[in-house]
Write a protein that holds these residues in place. Sequence first.
Motif, PDB file in Angstrom:
ATOM      1  N   ASP A 135      10.330  11.725   0.201  1.00 18.98           N
ATOM      2  CA  ASP A 135      10.471  10.308   0.560  1.00 18.98           C
ATOM      3  C   ASP A 135      10.445  10.152   2.080  1.00 18.98           C
ATOM      4  OD1 ASP A 135      12.339   7.962   1.421  1.00 18.98           O
ATOM      5  OD2 ASP A 135      11.756   7.449  -0.627  1.00 18.98           O
ATOM      6  N   ARG A 136      11.233  10.971   2.764  1.00 20.64           N
ATOM      7  CA  ARG A 136      11.302  10.881   4.223  1.00 20.64           C
ATOM      8  C   ARG A 136       9.932  11.171   4.850  1.00 20.64           C
ATOM      9  NH1 ARG A 136      14.647  14.529   4.834  1.00 20.64           N
ATOM     10  NH2 ARG A 136      13.336  16.147   5.722  1.00 20.64           N
ATOM     11  N   LEU A 137       9.278  12.219   4.375  1.00 18.61           N
ATOM     12  CA  LEU A 137       7.977  12.578   4.931  1.00 18.61           C
ATOM     13  C   LEU A 137       6.918  11.514   4.619  1.00 18.61           C
ATOM     14  CD1 LEU A 137       7.956  16.397   4.143  1.00 18.61           C
ATOM     15  CD2 LEU A 137       8.117  15.342   6.410  1.00 18.61           C
ATOM     16  N   PHE A 138       6.884  11.043   3.381  1.00 14.86           N
ATOM     17  CA  PHE A 138       5.901  10.016   3.015  1.00 14.86           C
ATOM     18  C   PHE A 138       6.131   8.754   3.833  1.00 14.86           C
ATOM     19  CE2 PHE A 138       5.629  11.764  -1.622  1.00 14.86           C
ATOM     20  CZ  PHE A 138       4.857  12.837  -1.191  1.00 14.86           C
ATOM     21  N   ASN A 139       7.397   8.397   4.020  1.00 12.43           N
ATOM     22  CA  ASN A 139       7.712   7.206   4.811  1.00 12.43           C
ATOM     23  C   ASN A 139       7.270   7.387   6.263  1.00 12.43           C
ATOM     24  OD1 ASN A 139       9.160   4.560   5.073  1.00 12.43           O
ATOM     25  ND2 ASN A 139      10.352   5.755   6.530  1.00 12.43           N
ATOM     26  N   ASP A 140       7.520   8.562   6.827  1.00 12.32           N
ATOM     27  CA  ASP A 140       7.204   8.801   8.235  1.00 12.32           C
ATOM     28  C   ASP A 140       5.719   8.970   8.511  1.00 12.32           C
ATOM     29  OD1 ASP A 140       9.912   8.735   8.790  1.00 12.32           O
ATOM     30  OD2 ASP A 140      10.116  10.912   9.013  1.00 12.32           O
ATOM     31  N   ARG A 141       5.007   9.663   7.600  1.00 12.01           N
ATOM     32  CA  ARG A 141       3.625  10.050   7.902  1.00 12.01           C
ATOM     33  C   ARG A 141       2.583   9.525   6.938  1.00 12.01           C
ATOM     34  NH1 ARG A 141       5.166  16.232   8.705  1.00 12.01           N
ATOM     35  NH2 ARG A 141       3.409  16.484   7.315  1.00 12.01           N
ATOM     36  N   LEU A 174       8.584   7.230  -5.708  1.00  9.06           N
ATOM     37  CA  LEU A 174       8.533   5.774  -5.874  1.00  9.06           C
ATOM     38  C   LEU A 174       9.549   5.298  -6.906  1.00  9.06           C
ATOM     39  CD1 LEU A 174       4.691   5.099  -5.692  1.00  9.06           C
ATOM     40  CD2 LEU A 174       6.414   4.669  -3.919  1.00  9.06           C
ATOM     41  N   GLU A 175       9.718   6.036  -7.975  1.00  6.53           N
ATOM     42  CA  GLU A 175      10.713   5.663  -8.998  1.00  6.53           C
ATOM     43  C   GLU A 175      12.123   5.674  -8.399  1.00  6.53           C
ATOM     44  OE1 GLU A 175      10.181   4.617 -12.056  1.00  6.53           O
ATOM     45  OE2 GLU A 175       8.177   5.305 -12.595  1.00  6.53           O
ATOM     46  N   GLN A 176      12.426   6.721  -7.622  1.00  2.00           N
ATOM     47  CA  GLN A 176      13.749   6.804  -6.990  1.00  2.00           C
ATOM     48  C   GLN A 176      13.920   5.690  -5.959  1.00  2.00           C
ATOM     49  OE1 GLN A 176      16.289   9.039  -7.817  1.00  2.00           O
ATOM     50  NE2 GLN A 176      17.463   7.605  -6.580  1.00  2.00           N
ATOM     51  N   GLU A 207      -1.205   5.040 -11.780  1.00  2.00           N
ATOM     52  CA  GLU A 207       0.246   5.210 -11.939  1.00  2.00           C
ATOM     53  C   GLU A 207       1.000   4.692 -10.714  1.00  2.00           C
ATOM     54  OE1 GLU A 207       3.732   6.256 -14.072  1.00  2.00           O
ATOM     55  OE2 GLU A 207       1.684   5.751 -14.624  1.00  2.00           O
ATOM     56  N   VAL A 208       0.504   4.977  -9.517  1.00  2.00           N
ATOM     57  CA  VAL A 208       1.123   4.460  -8.292  1.00  2.00           C
ATOM     58  C   VAL A 208       1.074   2.942  -8.300  1.00  2.00           C
ATOM     59  CG1 VAL A 208       0.777   4.225  -5.792  1.00  2.00           C
ATOM     60  CG2 VAL A 208       0.825   6.492  -6.840  1.00  2.00           C
ATOM     61  N   ALA A 209      -0.063   2.385  -8.639  1.00  2.00           N
ATOM     62  CA  ALA A 209      -0.186   0.925  -8.687  1.00  2.00           C
ATOM     63  C   ALA A 209       0.758   0.331  -9.722  1.00  2.00           C
ATOM     64  CB  ALA A 209      -1.632   0.529  -8.989  1.00  2.00           C
ATOM     65  N   ARG A 210       0.905   0.995 -10.864  1.00  2.00           N
ATOM     66  CA  ARG A 210       1.795   0.500 -11.916  1.00  2.00           C
ATOM     67  C   ARG A 210       3.247   0.508 -11.460  1.00  2.00           C
ATOM     68  NH1 ARG A 210       5.252   2.194 -15.241  1.00  2.00           N
ATOM     69  NH2 ARG A 210       4.982   4.391 -14.795  1.00  2.00           N
ATOM     70  N   ILE A 211       3.678   1.600 -10.832  1.00  2.00           N
ATOM     71  CA  ILE A 211       5.065   1.701 -10.366  1.00  2.00           C
ATOM     72  C   ILE A 211       5.335   0.661  -9.283  1.00  2.00           C
ATOM     73  CG2 ILE A 211       6.734   3.173  -9.167  1.00  2.00           C
ATOM     74  CD1 ILE A 211       5.308   5.587 -10.556  1.00  2.00           C
ATOM     75  N   ALA A 212       4.418   0.516  -8.354  1.00  2.00           N
ATOM     76  CA  ALA A 212       4.598  -0.469  -7.283  1.00  2.00           C
ATOM     77  C   ALA A 212       4.632  -1.886  -7.854  1.00  2.00           C
ATOM     78  CB  ALA A 212       3.470  -0.335  -6.255  1.00  2.00           C
TER      79      ALA A 212
END
Length: 189
Positions: A15-21, A57-59, A117-122
């Motif tokens: 989460d931290r890495l995805f958010n940062d980069r 994304l779920e978390q 799946e990403v689009a569905r979760i978002a």
Amino acid sequence: MPEGPEALQVVVAADRLFNDRGVQAVGMDDIRDAANVSLKRLYRHFPSKADLVCAVLEQRDRDVRSAIVEYVDARAHTPRERILAVFDYLLEWFAQPGFRGCLFINTVGELGGTSDEVARIARRHKLAVRDYLAELVAEGSFPGGVADQLMILANGAMVTAAIHEDPRAARHARDAAETLLSAAERSAG
């Protein structure tokens, strides 16, 4: 999502890495190092990066929705105050040093065209936040369509704050929400 402290450790690090980069700029080796787990154990919990992105994304969905509700419940009492408190929450979030925008919006921007799946979760996350706003709108006896308008203001503020690196976008969205609520009250009266 896989359970256990090690899986959660991986999700938090990712989460931290995805958010940062961003998602695409982060490799599984980066996540392994940040989570301090072996690559074998990482893949045992999350067989693919796509699985890990979905788990993050779920978390994030659970964390954000509960944080908004807790914030609103602790600071506001009337229906109007409760609606506006959502924007106060955004202001505090936008002012945090690690704010890079909405992870759901950013991830859909990166992967939405290639990951259903990403689009569905978002989409599910954004609809859940919209439904929460609809509950607040109903508490105040405002017209139902106001919830959709408030959601547009909130999402617009997220993108604007990230692009301009200016948390005041939440204040501007709050001001617009106040105007919207006042207009809805006048038209109902």
